[in-house]
Design an enzyme around this catalytic site. Structure first.
Site, mmCIF file in Angstrom:
data_model
loop_
_atom_site.group_PDB
_atom_site.id
_atom_site.type_symbol
_atom_site.label_atom_id
_atom_site.label_comp_id
_atom_site.label_asym_id
_atom_site.label_seq_id
_atom_site.Cartn_x
_atom_site.Cartn_y
_atom_site.Cartn_z
ATOM 1 N N CYS A 172 -6.263 7.365 7.128
ATOM 2 C CA CYS A 172 -6.513 8.808 7.210
ATOM 3 C C CYS A 172 -6.662 9.262 8.656
ATOM 4 O O CYS A 172 -5.983 10.180 9.103
ATOM 5 C CB CYS A 172 -7.771 9.182 6.429
ATOM 6 S SG CYS A 172 -7.555 9.005 4.659
ATOM 7 N N HIS A 173 -7.596 8.609 9.396
ATOM 8 C CA HIS A 173 -7.842 9.070 10.762
ATOM 9 C C HIS A 173 -7.884 7.923 11.765
ATOM 10 O O HIS A 173 -8.427 8.062 12.853
ATOM 11 C CB HIS A 173 -9.129 9.882 10.822
ATOM 12 C CG HIS A 173 -9.144 10.999 9.830
ATOM 13 N ND1 HIS A 173 -9.766 10.893 8.612
ATOM 14 C CD2 HIS A 173 -8.560 12.231 9.845
ATOM 15 C CE1 HIS A 173 -9.583 12.000 7.931
ATOM 16 N NE2 HIS A 173 -8.853 12.832 8.641
ATOM 17 N N GLY A 174 -7.355 6.746 11.354
ATOM 18 C CA GLY A 174 -7.173 5.653 12.309
ATOM 19 C C GLY A 174 -8.431 4.910 12.726
ATOM 20 O O GLY A 174 -8.680 4.732 13.913
ATOM 21 N N HIS A 204 -16.073 7.178 7.929
ATOM 22 C CA HIS A 204 -15.724 8.452 8.568
ATOM 23 C C HIS A 204 -15.760 9.561 7.523
ATOM 24 O O HIS A 204 -16.751 10.280 7.426
ATOM 25 C CB HIS A 204 -14.341 8.341 9.241
ATOM 26 C CG HIS A 204 -13.913 9.596 9.948
ATOM 27 N ND1 HIS A 204 -12.618 10.040 9.949
ATOM 28 C CD2 HIS A 204 -14.612 10.487 10.672
ATOM 29 C CE1 HIS A 204 -12.542 11.169 10.651
ATOM 30 N NE2 HIS A 204 -13.744 11.458 11.098
#
Lengths: 261, 173, 419
Positions: free
Chosen positions: B137-139, B118
């Site tokens: 960080c963003h799953g 990502h």
């Protein structure tokens, strides 16, 4: 008219540089002059000589002199000795390099890799001074650029060992060398006939080895030399071409007004 | 063609030639200024790392640094391998067989760049819905083969170029 | 400034120009009426702009790879030379570029001295130019320290010690400059910071220099004021731009010759030896462009006196416009001053040579003679010659170097050729 002005222009420039350039030849013996293949606008290194020179460095000089800014990979790069990839790996692997710390925090040794820097004979400058009777064996990476006279100086020093003149008293561990400043050197004559056995069969005379190792050191100091010469030639040709074009354009443009250029 | 026209043509040619040759030179000057920011020769030479894997137990993993990024070396158990291979390709956002992500005959060893596809964070091991890795960080959720299963990451974690030097040593790069 | 009002053709151009008159400025610069008799010595302004930009661009690049630390600086320079893509090229352009910059600035200054370009109404241009020159010397000196070789270290030591000559506070100032009790890591890092800052100050002064130039317009070899625009002038573009381009290319050939074929000839071999606070090199010499001032410094047997004289040699240039009493600008029409001008040129060159020689024997004597003459030239020759000199007849305009008084028409032209 232009020619006349430019003659003045060029003369002034030449004069400034000649006058402003310090000259140090007064104190030292005139150096031995060698026709190096790498001098001049199109100069290139002699590959075989570079490879032999590395052998001399490795077998003789490297026991005291470091070359800390070089890596083993440099030996295979274009413009240098150009050992093959296999040879470079073998050269690097033949040297024990300290690495670490490992996962236990310990330092360990491993065979060298092409990316490793040349291994120094001493851990630090003080150790090298202590081991050499108070004289620091200078790092050889840029030695040729660090001495007035450059390649000729290095070669001359290697060839300059003689019996001291009558009346000159030398301390222990000090040798007479007529090309050193002060004519004294703390390094004994490093080269003797046949001290290395060249793998290409060249006879290892002192003169031959001095030339080879000087060539090697000149490359080490200026590894970009061949690329520089090649690029430089192209750049100058390009600039001259563009200058001619611009000159003609200028003449054309100025022909519109009643004035000289 | 009149004399006047000829003159004009020659003038045009001269100017065009001057501009063209000048522009070529300018381009040639710009390249070194750009290329100097690329990885230098020392960086390029450091592009391989050798790792000793003899101490890694099954089910455990180690992380090493390669080119400034973490590389996960996981020694997977037979169960984990079976699980990774049982997944249907339809369930994968970036379909790739587990077999394609390991070396033939050495399929217990998963070697991959520990970098979330990502935005470059380092995922945490043994976390997430698929028992693989989870990027905090963003799953993004990764499975035991390092493939993306859920979350914003678009791709599976990258497999670097590597080889087994011998049974106990892996050379990355 | 422009003599006609510029109106952009397009609507968008007009909209923008009403808010920020960049297009008016561009039009002013391209149309700027320039005397058509400018000779090649006038191309060095453009060449200097090129030098400054080259130094800034290559310098920014080098700063990406250089490490300003006493333990790492020398190695980082070697890293640039060996590993960074085209690093050797960029560094050699930067190091030789400094010399080329000074070569150009000296020609520029001596052109001004010959043609009286510093005289009214151009005093402010001259003074800004001198400020640029001072900043150039400071920048070059600090840049020379950065590779942290022997000459870097000992050059820094000698130059910073100049300030210790100041009575009472000298020692404190020197320590303050160092940030340590000798030239050391704090000195290196602050020099790096300032070396990066100063070129941008120079750039700002260059803008003022050109602005101040565009108020009265260029001087010219004949040295008389001209009507602008008139048949004596040409628009800056394309006439001057193409001529500057031609001269710049000639200059670049010389520049490239140094960079590619003798990149270290203007430097000093000792600077390839890493800095060693325990050993001073046998011959400490500054770079060639600072040698005349170095000779002046060493010619005085007193520490403070030497420093004062050295700085005085530069600061006396600031009052030159008021020391020169001549009503005629160009040396073309000043037969007496012309002789003294060339003696002065020879004197500066001799001082430069003496600066490179050991400060002893005949060299020291000649350096002292040269120093005395240097100051005499400004304090005595300039006012006195200007007062008594019988100048040659001056033409009415540069297009017709003919005098109503009946002097030979070829006069101005002939003398112009000699230069």
């Amino acid at each position: 008219m232009i020619k006349f002005k430019f003659k003045n222009f060029l003369t002034s420039i030449v004069a400034i540089f000649i006058l402003a350039n310090p000259l140090y030849s007064a104190e030292s013996e005139d150096l031995l002059k060698v026709k190096w293949s790498f001098k001049g606008i199109t100069g290139k290194f002699d590959r075989a000589s570079l490879q032999r020179g590395y052998q001399v460095y490795n077998e003789v000089c490297s026991s005291c002199h470091s070359m800390q800014y070089l890596s083993y990979r440099n030996l295979g790069e274009p413009g240098g000795p150009e050992f093959s990839e296999v040879e470079v790996k073998a050269i690097a692997a033949s040297i024990e390099i300290e690495d670490g710390p490992d996962s236990q925090g310990e330092m360990f040794t491993r065979p060298g890799r092409p990316s490793d820097k040349f291994k120094s004979p001493y851990p630090n400058v003080n150790a090298s001074i202590a081991a050499n009777g108070g004289a620091y064996p200078p790092d050889m990476s840029v030695l040729v650029k660090a001495r007035p006279g450059g390649s000729n100086y290095i070669y001359s020093v290697l060839m300059g060992y003689e019996e001291p003149p009558a009346g000159m008293i030398l301390d222990d561990g000090v040798y007479y060398n007529k090309y050193m400043i002060g004519k004294k050197i703390k390094m004994s004559s490093p080269l003797t006939d046949g001290i290395v056995e060249y793998s290409d069969g060249t006879e290892a005379s002192v003169d031959q080895m001095a030339k080879d190792v000087t060539t090697f050191l000149s490359w080490a100091a200026e590894p970009e030399l061949e690329e520089r010469h090649k690029t430089g030639t192209k750049v100058i040709i390009y600039l001259v071409l563009l200058t001619i074009l611009v000159y003609l354009s200028m003449k054309k443009i100025w022909s519109r007004v009643n004035s000289e250029v | 063609m009149s004399k006047e026209e000829k003159k004009v043509n020659r003038r045009d040619f001269l100017f065009t030639a001057s501009y063209t040759v000048g522009a070529v030179g300018l381009g040639a000057v710009i390249w070194p200024l750009i290329d100097q920011m690329n990885p230098d020769k020392a960086q390029q030479a450091l592009a391989t790392t050798e790792v000793d894997i003899s101490q890694v137990e099954p089910g455990k993993s180690i992380t090493v640094l390669w080119r400034g990024k973490p590389v996960f070396l996981k020694r997977r158990t037979l169960d984990e391998i079976a699980e990774a291979r049982a997944v249907s390709m339809d369930d994968l956002p970036d379909p790739q067989k587990d077999e394609e992500r390991v070396k033939d005959g050495k399929d217990e060893w998963l070697v991959m760049l520990g970098v979330c596809t990502h935005l470059g964070c380092v995922p945490l091991k043994d976390k997430g819905d698929y028992k693989g890795w989870f990027c905090p960080c963003h799953g993004s959720h990764y499975d035991v083969s390092g493939r993306i299963r859920k979350g914003p990451a678009p791709k599976n974690m990258e497999i670097p170029k590597f080889e087994f030097v011998d049974n106990n040593t892996i050379k990355i790069g | 400034m422009s003599d006609h009002e510029y109106v952009p053709k397009s609507k968008a151009g007009k909209w923008f120009n009403d808010r920020l008159p960049l297009l008016t400025l561009g039009s002013h610069l391209t149309d700027y009426p320039t005397p058509k008799n400018l000779n090649y010595w006038w191309t060095f302004g453009g060449i200097l702009t090129f030098c400054l930009l080259t130094q800034i661009i290559t310098g920014i690049v080098l700063a990406m790879h250089y490490v300003a630390h006493a333990d790492l600086a020398f190695a980082s320079v070697e890293h640039i030379m060996r590993d960074v893509n085209y690093g050797w090229l960029i560094r050699y352009i930067h190091s030789n570029g400094a010399s080329m910059f000074f070569l150009a600035v000296y020609i520029h200054i001596f052109r001004s001295l010959f043609y009286g370009s510093y005289k009214s109404p151009r005093e402010v241009i001259w003074i800004i130019g001198l400020l640029i020159y001072l900043l150039m010397m400071a920048t070059a000196f600090m840049g020379y320290v950065l590779p942290w070789g022997q000459m870097s270290f000992w050059g820094a030591t000698v130059i910073t010690n100049l300030f210790s000559a100041i009575p009472l506070v000298g020692e404190s100032i020197t320590t303050w400059l160092w940030g340590a009790y000798s030239v050391d890591n704090p000195t290196l890092t602050r020099f790096f910071s300032l070396h990066y800052l100063m070129p941008f100050l120079i750039l700002g002064l260059v803008v003022l220099h050109i602005w101040a130039l565009h108020v009265p317009g260029n001087n010219n070899p004949v040295g008389i004021e001209i009507k602008k625009p008139s048949k004596d002038t040409v628009p800056f573009h394309p006439y001057i731009t193409i001529k500057d381009a031609f001269a710049l290319l000639m200059f670049m050939i010389l520049f490239a010759g140094f960079v590619f074929f003798t990149p270290n000839v203007l430097g000093h071999s000792d600077n390839y030896i890493p800095a060693n606070p325990l050993v001073t090199p046998a011959h400490i010499v500054p770079e060639w462009y600072l040698l005349p001032f170095y000779a002046i410094l060493r010619s005085v047997p007193d520490k403070l006196g030497g420093v004062i004289l050295m700085f005085g040699a530069i600061f006396i240039l600031f009052v030159l416009p008021w020391l020169d009493t001549s009503k005629v600008r160009s040396a073309v029409f000043r037969p007496v001053y012309r002789q003294f001008y060339w003696i002065f040129v020879a004197d500066v060159l001799m001082l430069g040579y003496m600066g490179a020689m050991p400060a002893e024997g005949i060299y020291l004597v000649l350096a002292r003679v040269g120093t005395v003459y240097y100051f005499l030239h400004f304090i005595v020759v300039m006012p006195v010659v200007g007062f008594f000199e019988k100048t040659d007849p001056i033409p009415m305009s540069i297009s017709e170097p003919v005098l109503s008084g009946g002097a030979e028409p070829a006069l101005a032209k002939k003398d112009n050729d000699k230069i």
